[in-house]
Design an enzyme around this catalytic site. Structure first.
Site, PDB file in Angstrom:
ATOM      1  N   ASP A  32       0.839  -1.203   0.000  1.00 23.90           N
ATOM      2  CA  ASP A  32       0.000   0.000   0.000  1.00 23.90           C
ATOM      3  C   ASP A  32       0.879   1.260   0.000  1.00 23.90           C
ATOM      4  O   ASP A  32       0.371   2.383  -0.052  1.00 23.90           O
ATOM      5  CB  ASP A  32      -1.025  -0.005   1.140  1.00 23.90           C
ATOM      6  N   SER A  33       2.214   1.049   0.015  1.00 22.01           N
ATOM      7  CA  SER A  33       3.133   2.168  -0.244  1.00 22.01           C
ATOM      8  C   SER A  33       2.905   2.720  -1.645  1.00 22.01           C
ATOM      9  O   SER A  33       3.430   3.792  -1.974  1.00 22.01           O
ATOM     10  CB  SER A  33       4.592   1.715  -0.078  1.00 22.01           C
ATOM     11  N   ASP A  82      -1.048  -6.029  -0.066  1.00 18.16           N
ATOM     12  CA  ASP A  82      -1.434  -5.358   1.180  1.00 18.16           C
ATOM     13  C   ASP A  82      -2.939  -5.140   1.214  1.00 18.16           C
ATOM     14  O   ASP A  82      -3.514  -4.605   0.248  1.00 18.16           O
ATOM     15  CB  ASP A  82      -0.756  -3.980   1.264  1.00 18.16           C
ATOM     16  N   LYS A 125      -1.424  -9.283   3.016  1.00 15.40           N
ATOM     17  CA  LYS A 125      -0.673  -8.845   4.197  1.00 15.40           C
ATOM     18  C   LYS A 125      -1.532  -7.872   4.991  1.00 15.40           C
ATOM     19  O   LYS A 125      -2.232  -7.034   4.408  1.00 15.40           O
ATOM     20  CB  LYS A 125       0.642  -8.171   3.799  1.00 15.40           C
ATOM     21  N   GLU A 129      -1.589  -5.382   8.799  1.00 14.27           N
ATOM     22  CA  GLU A 129      -0.767  -4.740   9.820  1.00 14.27           C
ATOM     23  C   GLU A 129      -1.433  -4.853  11.185  1.00 14.27           C
ATOM     24  O   GLU A 129      -2.617  -4.515  11.326  1.00 14.27           O
ATOM     25  CB  GLU A 129      -0.578  -3.255   9.481  1.00 14.27           C
ATOM     26  N   GLU A 133       9.002  -4.006  10.713  1.00 13.61           N
ATOM     27  CA  GLU A 133       9.460  -2.733  10.146  1.00 13.61           C
ATOM     28  C   GLU A 133      10.028  -1.817  11.224  1.00 13.61           C
ATOM     29  O   GLU A 133       9.371  -1.555  12.244  1.00 13.61           O
ATOM     30  CB  GLU A 133       8.293  -2.045   9.412  1.00 13.61           C
TER      31      GLU A 133
HETATM   32  O1  KIV Z   1       3.525  -1.102   1.692  1.00 15.42           O
HETATM   33  C1  KIV Z   1       4.719  -1.472   1.757  1.00 15.42           C
HETATM   34  O2  KIV Z   1       5.541  -1.198   0.876  1.00 15.42           O
HETATM   35  C2  KIV Z   1       5.126  -2.253   2.923  1.00 15.42           C
HETATM   36  C3  KIV Z   1       6.594  -2.499   3.096  1.00 15.42           C
HETATM   37  C4  KIV Z   1       7.233  -1.291   3.630  1.00 15.42           C
HETATM   38  C5  KIV Z   1       6.850  -3.698   3.927  1.00 15.42           C
HETATM   39  O3  KIV Z   1       4.308  -2.639   3.697  1.00 15.42           O
END
Ligand code: KIV
Length: 271
Positions: free
Chosen positions: A51-52, A90, A120, A122, A189
């Site tokens: 989600d980056s 994500d 994934k 969080e 992280e």
């Molecule tokens: O969204 C992302 O790129 C991440 C990484 C920083 C692990 O969750």
């Protein structure tokens, strides 16, 4: 290497074996077809459709605004490109935290519409009901603890997490709970290297670090950061493998000049 039907060369089972053998796992983010294809060719083990994307693709300050439709769009683009790596997507903010039924619905949408391999999420204890319900549908789940960017407004800062004993203890408890729930891997992280070491030694599932030091089972970086596209972001943990900002700028400037001066196109570049 080749795939058998739709089955990936890298599976959650293979990742577990890699940890057992002490073979390090290489993970990188990707969000689009063209770069995912190159990442696959480079021999990466896991692609994270992170989600980056909210930051590096869309220019948002945080990861919070990205929607599930946008994540699915990025994941579909990546899936069209790759054969070998496991592709993890994500789950965006707001699609799994409050309501485990909605979490299952979101995870199923991501898996069905993108055909990715895993999701994934969080967080630890506070999202365990969602994690358990997603896992019960047969969808592989990767956990993410430490600096979890979806909670940035709670943290108030992107500083290193879990330096305090109480937060470190909670992180270890959450990591164990995620493994016991059935997660196949865990991202840590921006936490102290020795704490990450303890988690990696405690868990049997692979622990992938970003800013979590060298004692973990693998590493992940955000593609735009490691390529040096993004000069504004220079945390200590980031190793830049290229300076593409400079290369892009040089090429774009040359193009502008060539068009302005009439150098491009020349006689051989026209019909
Ligand atoms: O969204 C992302 O790129 C991440 C990484 C920083 C692990 O969750």
């Amino acid at each position: 290497m080749s795939t058998e039907g739709n089955v990936r060369v890298i599976t959650t089972h293979k990742l577990l074996e890699m940890k057992r053998r002490g073979e390090k796992i290489a993970m990188l983010t990707a969000y689009d077809y063209t770069s995912a294809k190159i990442v696959d060719q480079a021999g990466i083990d896991i692609i994270l459709v992170g989600d980056s994307a909210a930051n590096v693709m869309a220019g948002h300050e945080t990861t919070l605004p990205i929607t599930i439709d946008q994540m699915i769009y990025h994941a579909q683009s990546v899936m069209r490109a790759v054969k070998n790596p496991l592709v993890v997507v994500d789950m965006p903010f707001g699609t799994y935290q409050g309501n485990s039924k909605e979490a299952v619905h979101s995870a199923i949408r991501i898996m069905k519409e993108s055909e990715a391999d895993a999701v994934k999420v969080e967080g630890g204890a506070e999202i365990m009901e969602s994690v358990t319900r997603i896992l019960s549908t047969g969808i592989p789940v990767m956990g993410h603890l430490g600096l979890t960017p979806q909670s940035i407004h709670k943290f108030g800062t992107y500083a290193v997490r879990a330096r305090e004993e109480s937060e470190a203890n909670k992180l270890v408890e959450d990591a164990i709970a995620l493994e016991e729930a059935g997660c196949f891997a865990l991202v840590l992280e921006k936490i102290p290297a020795l704490l990450a070491k303890k988690v990696a030694e405690t868990l049997t599932i692979p622990v992938i670090g970003i800013g979590a030091g060298k004692y973990v089972d693998g590493q992940v970086l955000v593609m735009h950061d490691m390529l040096g596209l993004n000069n504004d972001f220079s945390p200590r943990f980031l190793r830049r493998y290229a300076n593409l900002h400079q290369e892009y700028l040089k090429a774009f400037r040359q193009y502008v000049e060539d068009v302005k001066t009439g150098d491009f196109p020349n006689d051989n570049e026209q019909y």
